[in-house]
Design a protein around this motif. Structure first.
Motif, PDB file in Angstrom:
ATOM      1  N   GLY A 103       0.795  -1.224   0.000  1.00 51.07           N
ATOM      2  CA  GLY A 103       0.000   0.000   0.000  1.00 51.07           C
ATOM      3  C   GLY A 103       0.821   1.264   0.000  1.00 51.07           C
ATOM      4  O   GLY A 103       0.269   2.367  -0.109  1.00 51.07           O
ATOM      5  N   LEU A 104       2.140   1.134   0.128  1.00 49.64           N
ATOM      6  CA  LEU A 104       3.042   2.288   0.104  1.00 49.64           C
ATOM      7  C   LEU A 104       3.936   2.197  -1.124  1.00 49.64           C
ATOM      8  O   LEU A 104       4.408   1.114  -1.475  1.00 49.64           O
ATOM      9  CB  LEU A 104       3.896   2.340   1.373  1.00 49.64           C
ATOM     10  CG  LEU A 104       3.147   2.534   2.688  1.00 49.64           C
ATOM     11  CD1 LEU A 104       4.111   2.405   3.864  1.00 49.64           C
ATOM     12  CD2 LEU A 104       2.438   3.886   2.721  1.00 49.64           C
ATOM     13  N   GLU A 105       4.193   3.334  -1.762  1.00 45.21           N
ATOM     14  CA  GLU A 105       5.023   3.382  -2.960  1.00 45.21           C
ATOM     15  C   GLU A 105       6.107   4.441  -2.801  1.00 45.21           C
ATOM     16  O   GLU A 105       5.880   5.488  -2.190  1.00 45.21           O
ATOM     17  CB  GLU A 105       4.170   3.732  -4.194  1.00 45.21           C
ATOM     18  CG  GLU A 105       3.091   2.722  -4.511  1.00 45.21           C
ATOM     19  CD  GLU A 105       2.237   3.161  -5.698  1.00 45.21           C
ATOM     20  OE1 GLU A 105       2.393   4.338  -6.133  1.00 45.21           O
ATOM     21  OE2 GLU A 105       1.420   2.348  -6.169  1.00 45.21           O
ATOM     22  N   LEU A 106       7.276   4.171  -3.380  1.00 44.96           N
ATOM     23  CA  LEU A 106       8.385   5.123  -3.348  1.00 44.96           C
ATOM     24  C   LEU A 106       8.530   5.756  -4.718  1.00 44.96           C
ATOM     25  O   LEU A 106       8.590   5.054  -5.731  1.00 44.96           O
ATOM     26  CB  LEU A 106       9.668   4.421  -2.927  1.00 44.96           C
ATOM     27  CG  LEU A 106      10.870   5.342  -2.677  1.00 44.96           C
ATOM     28  CD1 LEU A 106      11.682   4.852  -1.476  1.00 44.96           C
ATOM     29  CD2 LEU A 106      11.771   5.429  -3.910  1.00 44.96           C
ATOM     30  N   ARG A 107       8.590   7.093  -4.740  1.00 47.69           N
ATOM     31  CA  ARG A 107       8.731   7.833  -5.991  1.00 47.69           C
ATOM     32  C   ARG A 107       9.893   8.812  -5.889  1.00 47.69           C
ATOM     33  O   ARG A 107      10.177   9.351  -4.810  1.00 47.69           O
ATOM     34  CB  ARG A 107       7.452   8.621  -6.307  1.00 47.69           C
ATOM     35  CG  ARG A 107       6.190   7.766  -6.415  1.00 47.69           C
ATOM     36  CD  ARG A 107       4.980   8.645  -6.671  1.00 47.69           C
ATOM     37  NE  ARG A 107       3.738   7.881  -6.653  1.00 47.69           N
ATOM     38  CZ  ARG A 107       2.531   8.419  -6.722  1.00 47.69           C
ATOM     39  NH1 ARG A 107       2.401   9.743  -6.806  1.00 47.69           N
ATOM     40  NH2 ARG A 107       1.448   7.653  -6.695  1.00 47.69           N
ATOM     41  N   TRP A 117      18.270  12.405  -6.295  1.00 54.18           N
ATOM     42  CA  TRP A 117      18.664  11.547  -5.169  1.00 54.18           C
ATOM     43  C   TRP A 117      17.644  11.634  -4.034  1.00 54.18           C
ATOM     44  O   TRP A 117      17.873  11.092  -2.954  1.00 54.18           O
ATOM     45  CB  TRP A 117      20.026  11.965  -4.626  1.00 54.18           C
ATOM     46  CG  TRP A 117      21.162  11.706  -5.571  1.00 54.18           C
ATOM     47  CD1 TRP A 117      21.119  11.041  -6.762  1.00 54.18           C
ATOM     48  CD2 TRP A 117      22.521  12.131  -5.406  1.00 54.18           C
ATOM     49  NE1 TRP A 117      22.354  11.022  -7.350  1.00 54.18           N
ATOM     50  CE2 TRP A 117      23.242  11.673  -6.543  1.00 54.18           C
ATOM     51  CE3 TRP A 117      23.200  12.838  -4.422  1.00 54.18           C
ATOM     52  CZ2 TRP A 117      24.611  11.917  -6.710  1.00 54.18           C
ATOM     53  CZ3 TRP A 117      24.561  13.077  -4.583  1.00 54.18           C
ATOM     54  CH2 TRP A 117      25.254  12.615  -5.710  1.00 54.18           C
ATOM     55  N   SER A 118      16.545  12.329  -4.263  1.00 54.06           N
ATOM     56  CA  SER A 118      15.514  12.531  -3.250  1.00 54.06           C
ATOM     57  C   SER A 118      14.308  11.661  -3.576  1.00 54.06           C
ATOM     58  O   SER A 118      14.028  11.369  -4.743  1.00 54.06           O
ATOM     59  CB  SER A 118      15.092  14.010  -3.209  1.00 54.06           C
ATOM     60  OG  SER A 118      16.219  14.855  -3.027  1.00 54.06           O
ATOM     61  N   ALA A 119      13.587  11.244  -2.542  1.00 50.87           N
ATOM     62  CA  ALA A 119      12.471  10.322  -2.757  1.00 50.87           C
ATOM     63  C   ALA A 119      11.320  10.634  -1.810  1.00 50.87           C
ATOM     64  O   ALA A 119      11.503  11.232  -0.745  1.00 50.87           O
ATOM     65  CB  ALA A 119      12.926   8.879  -2.567  1.00 50.87           C
ATOM     66  N   VAL A 120      10.135  10.202  -2.223  1.00 48.29           N
ATOM     67  CA  VAL A 120       8.902  10.425  -1.465  1.00 48.29           C
ATOM     68  C   VAL A 120       8.152   9.102  -1.389  1.00 48.29           C
ATOM     69  O   VAL A 120       8.044   8.382  -2.385  1.00 48.29           O
ATOM     70  CB  VAL A 120       8.021  11.491  -2.150  1.00 48.29           C
ATOM     71  CG1 VAL A 120       6.764  11.749  -1.328  1.00 48.29           C
ATOM     72  CG2 VAL A 120       8.806  12.784  -2.361  1.00 48.29           C
ATOM     73  N   LEU A 147      13.512   4.974   3.261  1.00 44.30           N
ATOM     74  CA  LEU A 147      13.999   6.176   2.597  1.00 44.30           C
ATOM     75  C   LEU A 147      15.507   6.326   2.737  1.00 44.30           C
ATOM     76  O   LEU A 147      16.197   6.710   1.782  1.00 44.30           O
ATOM     77  CB  LEU A 147      13.292   7.406   3.177  1.00 44.30           C
ATOM     78  CG  LEU A 147      11.844   7.611   2.722  1.00 44.30           C
ATOM     79  CD1 LEU A 147      11.137   8.612   3.627  1.00 44.30           C
ATOM     80  CD2 LEU A 147      11.789   8.073   1.265  1.00 44.30           C
ATOM     81  N   LEU A 148      16.045   6.033   3.908  1.00 45.87           N
ATOM     82  CA  LEU A 148      17.488   6.132   4.109  1.00 45.87           C
ATOM     83  C   LEU A 148      18.233   5.101   3.267  1.00 45.87           C
ATOM     84  O   LEU A 148      19.272   5.410   2.659  1.00 45.87           O
ATOM     85  CB  LEU A 148      17.831   5.954   5.588  1.00 45.87           C
ATOM     86  CG  LEU A 148      17.458   7.110   6.516  1.00 45.87           C
ATOM     87  CD1 LEU A 148      17.649   6.710   7.969  1.00 45.87           C
ATOM     88  CD2 LEU A 148      18.291   8.348   6.195  1.00 45.87           C
ATOM     89  N   ALA A 149      17.728   3.882   3.230  1.00 49.02           N
ATOM     90  CA  ALA A 149      18.379   2.841   2.432  1.00 49.02           C
ATOM     91  C   ALA A 149      18.330   3.202   0.946  1.00 49.02           C
ATOM     92  O   ALA A 149      19.307   3.011   0.200  1.00 49.02           O
ATOM     93  CB  ALA A 149      17.712   1.494   2.677  1.00 49.02           C
ATOM     94  N   ASP A 150      17.194   3.738   0.500  1.00 47.54           N
ATOM     95  CA  ASP A 150      17.077   4.186  -0.890  1.00 47.54           C
ATOM     96  C   ASP A 150      18.074   5.300  -1.173  1.00 47.54           C
ATOM     97  O   ASP A 150      18.717   5.316  -2.233  1.00 47.54           O
ATOM     98  CB  ASP A 150      15.653   4.670  -1.147  1.00 47.54           C
ATOM     99  CG  ASP A 150      15.488   5.253  -2.542  1.00 47.54           C
ATOM    100  OD1 ASP A 150      15.449   4.465  -3.507  1.00 47.54           O
ATOM    101  OD2 ASP A 150      15.411   6.498  -2.660  1.00 47.54           O
ATOM    102  N   ALA A 151      18.210   6.240  -0.230  1.00 52.54           N
ATOM    103  CA  ALA A 151      19.179   7.327  -0.402  1.00 52.54           C
ATOM    104  C   ALA A 151      20.595   6.781  -0.511  1.00 52.54           C
ATOM    105  O   ALA A 151      21.379   7.229  -1.360  1.00 52.54           O
ATOM    106  CB  ALA A 151      19.080   8.307   0.763  1.00 52.54           C
ATOM    107  N   MET A 152      20.938   5.816   0.313  1.00 57.32           N
ATOM    108  CA  MET A 152      22.273   5.223   0.241  1.00 57.32           C
ATOM    109  C   MET A 152      22.540   4.634  -1.135  1.00 57.32           C
ATOM    110  O   MET A 152      23.636   4.802  -1.697  1.00 57.32           O
ATOM    111  CB  MET A 152      22.422   4.144   1.315  1.00 57.32           C
ATOM    112  CG  MET A 152      22.430   4.652   2.731  1.00 57.32           C
ATOM    113  SD  MET A 152      22.457   3.254   3.900  1.00 57.32           S
ATOM    114  CE  MET A 152      21.999   4.086   5.417  1.00 57.32           C
ATOM    115  N   ARG A 153      21.558   3.941  -1.695  1.00 55.62           N
ATOM    116  CA  ARG A 153      21.747   3.345  -3.017  1.00 55.62           C
ATOM    117  C   ARG A 153      21.892   4.424  -4.089  1.00 55.62           C
ATOM    118  O   ARG A 153      22.726   4.296  -5.003  1.00 55.62           O
ATOM    119  CB  ARG A 153      20.579   2.412  -3.326  1.00 55.62           C
ATOM    120  CG  ARG A 153      20.601   1.120  -2.508  1.00 55.62           C
ATOM    121  CD  ARG A 153      19.541   0.136  -2.953  1.00 55.62           C
ATOM    122  NE  ARG A 153      18.223   0.501  -2.458  1.00 55.62           N
ATOM    123  CZ  ARG A 153      17.712   0.086  -1.305  1.00 55.62           C
ATOM    124  NH1 ARG A 153      18.427  -0.713  -0.508  1.00 55.62           N
ATOM    125  NH2 ARG A 153      16.499   0.451  -0.926  1.00 55.62           N
TER     126      ARG A 153
END
Length: 338
Positions: A184-188, A233-236, A286-292
């Protein structure tokens, strides 16, 4: 001076050896060079660039004619700078500035601070007269622990430390943890369609954070248009069913800092999760995505800054994610006589 010109109590030219006036667009190069010249000696973690100064001059809430100050030597070279900023309904003003290293220890820093205090009193008096606030004037200054000369000045002028912050690094040579989002949650990736929803989510997420005030459209525009901002490099994280923003991570990269510090860091400027979505692993994702994203961009470390007494338990979260404290900074405050 025109009748609509803001009030200014300028430092004394005879005692400081400098001519003082507010900053204008014609001063941008001179002004930015002063800050960079000072940073080359004092090595702060971050300092204002020309693009940041453009935003200062564009501000409608903080008229640069009243809220900026530059001191020039006899050759017209900028040697000292100060400014304050304040939200009209805010209960404190914030001060920034610097003095050219070659002109320090001449009382110029004290003169700039006295001007900042005087302008803060004007701002509070005007806001009180307009019925926006009833609080006494307060001025805050952020410094780094390494800069003992600034601490000495602030202590001598009656300021006290009210908060500590930790700069934290996480080496990207270690792979990012394997985290995912609940159904139910998505990263964009952060894009213009998310600018306003994320602003509103930020104001909601940070309403329980010390010292935070709501960001209006102007201050948010300055945030997302900051010269070092990296929207790629930013995500929501959004809730798929409603499209509501649950959390966000806004990143930046400063090539000047990389050259000065000897390593490249992907920096998390803002990380927030709205209250009703907390406890669902969104910040970790979000932090793990930022690291990648940082690693793919050639960065050496992931970094961020955290309030040591953050009520959401952010410090413990960052430690679990592999971040370590490397530097400390502090916020100083003084309640001014009316």
């Amino acid at each position: 001076m025109p009748s609509d010109a803001p009030r200014h109590i300028l430092p004394d030219a005879n005692s400081t050896g400098l001519q003082w006036r507010p900053a204008t667009s014609h001063d941008l190069g001179n002004w930015a060079e002063l800050i960079a010249r000072t940073a080359a000696v004092e090595h702060p973690v971050w300092y204002e660039k020309r693009g940041d100064l453009v935003h200062v001059l564009e501000s409608t809430k903080n008229d640069p004619r009243a809220n900026t100050l530059l001191g020039f030597d006899s050759d017209g070279v900028a040697r000292a700078y100060g400014r304050i900023s304040k939200n009209p309904e805010g209960d404190k003003a914030l001060a920034m500035g610097c003095v050219d290293p070659q002109w320090q220890r001449r009382g110029i820093g004290s003169a700039v601070l006295a001007w900042q205090e005087a302008q803060t009193r004007f701002r509070f008096r005007d806001d009180a007269a307009a019925g926006r606030i009833t609080a006494p004037p307060r001025l805050r200054v952020r410094t780094e622990e390494q800069h003992g000369h600034q601490a000495q000045l602030l202590t001598s002028k009656g300021y006290g430390i009210v908060r500590w912050f930790n700069e934290m690094h996480r080496p990207l040579s270690v792979p990012a943890p394997d985290t995912g989002l609940q159904p139910g949650l998505e990263l964009r990736t952060f894009d213009p369609s998310l600018h306003e929803p994320v602003r509103l989510a930020h104001n909601d997420a940070f309403r329980d954070h010390w010292g935070s005030e709501p960001r209006d459209e102007e201050s948010w525009r300055f945030t997302i248009e900051e010269p070092t901002a990296r929207p790629d490099w930013s995500a929501v994280v959004v809730e798929a069913a409603t499209g509501e923003v649950a959390g966000y991570q806004l990143a930046s990269f400063d090539p000047d800092a990389a050259a000065d510090r000897g390593f490249k860091e992907g920096y998390t400027e803002l990380l927030g999760v709205r209250r009703e979505f907390r406890g669902r692993g969104i910040a970790q994702a979000l932090l793990a995505d930022a690291m990648r994203r940082f690693s793919a961009g050639g960065m050496d470390v992931a970094s961020l800054d955290v309030d040591s007494a953050n009520p959401t338990g952010a410090l413990a979260l960052y430690l679990r994610m592999g971040y370590e404290a490397v530097n400390r900074s502090m916020t100083w405050e003084k309640t001014l006589e009316p």
